[in-house]
Design a protein around this motif. Structure first.
Motif, PDB file in Angstrom:
ATOM      1  N   SER A   6       0.828  -1.217   0.000  1.00  0.00           N
ATOM      2  CA  SER A   6       0.000   0.000   0.000  1.00  0.00           C
ATOM      3  C   SER A   6       0.861   1.265   0.000  1.00  0.00           C
ATOM      4  O   SER A   6       2.040   1.230   0.380  1.00  0.00           O
ATOM      5  N   LEU A   7       0.242   2.353  -0.416  1.00  0.00           N
ATOM      6  CA  LEU A   7       0.915   3.646  -0.388  1.00  0.00           C
ATOM      7  C   LEU A   7       1.236   4.045   1.051  1.00  0.00           C
ATOM      8  O   LEU A   7       2.267   4.664   1.324  1.00  0.00           O
ATOM      9  N   ASP A   8       0.366   3.671   1.982  1.00  0.00           N
ATOM     10  CA  ASP A   8       0.603   3.979   3.393  1.00  0.00           C
ATOM     11  C   ASP A   8       1.889   3.310   3.878  1.00  0.00           C
ATOM     12  O   ASP A   8       2.668   3.912   4.632  1.00  0.00           O
ATOM     13  N   GLN A   9       2.151   2.091   3.438  1.00  0.00           N
ATOM     14  CA  GLN A   9       3.379   1.408   3.831  1.00  0.00           C
ATOM     15  C   GLN A   9       4.606   2.147   3.286  1.00  0.00           C
ATOM     16  O   GLN A   9       5.616   2.285   3.981  1.00  0.00           O
ATOM     17  N   LEU A  10       4.510   2.610   2.044  1.00  0.00           N
ATOM     18  CA  LEU A  10       5.637   3.332   1.458  1.00  0.00           C
ATOM     19  C   LEU A  10       5.890   4.641   2.186  1.00  0.00           C
ATOM     20  O   LEU A  10       7.039   5.015   2.428  1.00  0.00           O
ATOM     21  N   ARG A  11       4.822   5.347   2.544  1.00  0.00           N
ATOM     22  CA  ARG A  11       4.982   6.613   3.279  1.00  0.00           C
ATOM     23  C   ARG A  11       5.628   6.351   4.643  1.00  0.00           C
ATOM     24  O   ARG A  11       6.452   7.146   5.115  1.00  0.00           O
ATOM     25  N   THR A  12       5.237   5.281   5.287  1.00  0.00           N
ATOM     26  CA  THR A  12       5.822   4.942   6.582  1.00  0.00           C
ATOM     27  C   THR A  12       7.301   4.595   6.432  1.00  0.00           C
ATOM     28  O   THR A  12       8.145   5.005   7.241  1.00  0.00           O
ATOM     29  N   PHE A  13       7.627   3.852   5.393  1.00  0.00           N
ATOM     30  CA  PHE A  13       9.023   3.510   5.090  1.00  0.00           C
ATOM     31  C   PHE A  13       9.856   4.771   4.865  1.00  0.00           C
ATOM     32  O   PHE A  13      10.951   4.938   5.420  1.00  0.00           O
ATOM     33  N   ILE A  14       9.347   5.712   4.086  1.00  0.00           N
ATOM     34  CA  ILE A  14      10.059   6.964   3.798  1.00  0.00           C
ATOM     35  C   ILE A  14      10.240   7.784   5.074  1.00  0.00           C
ATOM     36  O   ILE A  14      11.320   8.320   5.336  1.00  0.00           O
ATOM     37  N   ALA A  15       9.176   7.877   5.874  1.00  0.00           N
ATOM     38  CA  ALA A  15       9.254   8.654   7.117  1.00  0.00           C
ATOM     39  C   ALA A  15      10.282   8.069   8.067  1.00  0.00           C
ATOM     40  O   ALA A  15      11.065   8.791   8.689  1.00  0.00           O
ATOM     41  N   ALA A  16      10.312   6.744   8.194  1.00  0.00           N
ATOM     42  CA  ALA A  16      11.277   6.109   9.097  1.00  0.00           C
ATOM     43  C   ALA A  16      12.706   6.341   8.605  1.00  0.00           C
ATOM     44  O   ALA A  16      13.613   6.588   9.413  1.00  0.00           O
ATOM     45  N   ALA A  17      12.907   6.274   7.298  1.00  0.00           N
ATOM     46  CA  ALA A  17      14.240   6.519   6.747  1.00  0.00           C
ATOM     47  C   ALA A  17      14.668   7.966   6.948  1.00  0.00           C
ATOM     48  O   ALA A  17      15.826   8.249   7.287  1.00  0.00           O
ATOM     49  N   ASP A  18      13.748   8.905   6.755  1.00  0.00           N
ATOM     50  CA  ASP A  18      14.079  10.325   6.865  1.00  0.00           C
ATOM     51  C   ASP A  18      14.293  10.751   8.312  1.00  0.00           C
ATOM     52  O   ASP A  18      15.177  11.572   8.608  1.00  0.00           O
ATOM     53  N   GLU A  19      13.475  10.231   9.210  1.00  0.00           N
ATOM     54  CA  GLU A  19      13.515  10.680  10.607  1.00  0.00           C
ATOM     55  C   GLU A  19      14.573   9.961  11.438  1.00  0.00           C
ATOM     56  O   GLU A  19      14.970  10.440  12.490  1.00  0.00           O
ATOM     57  N   GLY A  20      15.014   8.792  11.002  1.00  0.00           N
ATOM     58  CA  GLY A  20      16.083   8.102  11.704  1.00  0.00           C
ATOM     59  C   GLY A  20      15.654   7.186  12.822  1.00  0.00           C
ATOM     60  O   GLY A  20      16.488   6.516  13.435  1.00  0.00           O
ATOM     61  N   SER A  21      14.357   7.150  13.134  1.00  0.00           N
ATOM     62  CA  SER A  21      13.857   6.232  14.155  1.00  0.00           C
ATOM     63  C   SER A  21      12.368   6.006  13.931  1.00  0.00           C
ATOM     64  O   SER A  21      11.687   6.833  13.309  1.00  0.00           O
ATOM     65  N   PHE A  22      11.858   4.887  14.448  1.00  0.00           N
ATOM     66  CA  PHE A  22      10.444   4.582  14.292  1.00  0.00           C
ATOM     67  C   PHE A  22       9.587   5.503  15.147  1.00  0.00           C
ATOM     68  O   PHE A  22       8.468   5.858  14.770  1.00  0.00           O
ATOM     69  N   SER A  23      10.125   5.895  16.306  1.00  0.00           N
ATOM     70  CA  SER A  23       9.357   6.789  17.174  1.00  0.00           C
ATOM     71  C   SER A  23       9.217   8.165  16.543  1.00  0.00           C
ATOM     72  O   SER A  23       8.146   8.783  16.574  1.00  0.00           O
TER      73      SER A  23
END
Length: 295
Positions: A6-23
């Motif tokens: 899903s697109l939601d999964q890709l957005r979550t993947f991008i956010a985690a990569a950009d922010e440096g942590s899952f939190s």
């Protein structure tokens, strides 16, 4: 399994990569860390390999994760463009148009565009905000303005797109009685630093702690370009101005051009660009207004 991605999964993947942590990704997406972790685990199960190395304190992209990140960005961006275009077509003509314009933009060109807009769209109210630096960008980010016209703000937020409009020549000036105006050639930077430089201040927080083309430790900050021009004429400092605003002063001799070593070169210009959120591009009225500004 990949068809269920899903697109939601890709957005979550991008956010985690950009922010440096899952939190941190959770805070950006306004979701619990557990939801982010589960979403990424499901994505990894679908692609068949880990995207993040979780052995350290913070998750790091695996080699495969890095290889997929650019593709994920391109896919998310393409979908954003599709949805934005569909929304624009569904909306039709905007009920009103709100635009934030950089104070450096030529007022004669802006006035002509506004007059033509009123004739073309008499039932579409136009709201204009004239600001500088990040204060042009902030209302676009907040959704208060559909369009921004930026020139003095060098950064483009990732959620925004830009289009080139025109160049606005600028130069350093000082009153004829000012010490810097007495130099026949370029003023040494250490000499310029001994005198007050007049600069525009940013009403937003987007440039907090940053300065652009500031060459003197003695700085007076003004929020109004008209006030800056009055201070320059009065000999209270030196600074940069758009050429169209000082060309009469230069002709009369009430202001003189100044060249500072290491400063903006003669003939330097602000590149004026239209700015809008990728998820809210200009509609018919906004697009017409931008084309008019280009002229």
């Amino acid at each position: 399994m990949l068809d269920a991605m899903s697109l939601d999964q890709l957005r979550t993947f991008i956010a985690a990569a950009d922010e440096g942590s899952f939190s941190a990704a959770g805070r950006k997406l306004r979701r619990a860390q557990s939801v982010v972790s589960q979403t990424l685990a499901n994505l990894e199960q679908q692609v068949g390999f880990p995207l993040f190395d979780r052995s350290g304190r913070y998750p790091r992209l695996t080699e495969a994760g890095r290889a997929l990140l650019d593709d994920a960005r391109a896919t998310a961006s393409s979908m954003d463009s599709f949805k934005a275009r569909a929304r624009t077509l569904a909306e039709g003509l905007e009920p009103e148009l709100a635009v934030a314009v950089d104070v450096m933009f030529p007022i004669a060109a802006l006035t002509a565009a506004v007059g033509s807009f009123h004739q073309q769209f008499p039932r579409t109210p136009l709201r204009l905000y004239v600001e500088a630096l990040g204060a042009v960008v902030q209302p676009v980010l907040d959704g208060r303005c559909r369009l921004g016209v930026v020139g003095s703000f060098p950064d483009v937020p990732s959620e925004c797109a830009t289009e080139y409009l025109l160049e606005v020549p600028a130069l350093l000036v000082a009153a004829p009685g000012h010490a810097l105006a007495q130099y026949a050639g370029a003023v040494p930077l250490e000499e310029a630093a001994r005198h007050v430089q007049l600069v525009l201040t940013d009403r937003s927080s987007l440039t907090h702690g940053r300065d652009f083309n500031v060459m003197s430790p003695q700085v007076w900050r003004l929020a109004d370009l008209g006030a800056k021009l009055a201070f320059l004429r009065a000999g209270l400092g030196w600074g940069s101005m758009p050429r169209h605003m000082v060309q009469d002063d230069l002709a009369r001799g009430t202001l003189k051009p100044v060249e500072v070593e290491g400063g903006p070169a003669f003939g330097a210009a602000f590149s004026m660009r239209a700015l809008y959120r990728k998820d809210a591009p200009p509609g018919p009225a906004g697009r017409w207004f931008l084309e008019r500004l280009r002229q």
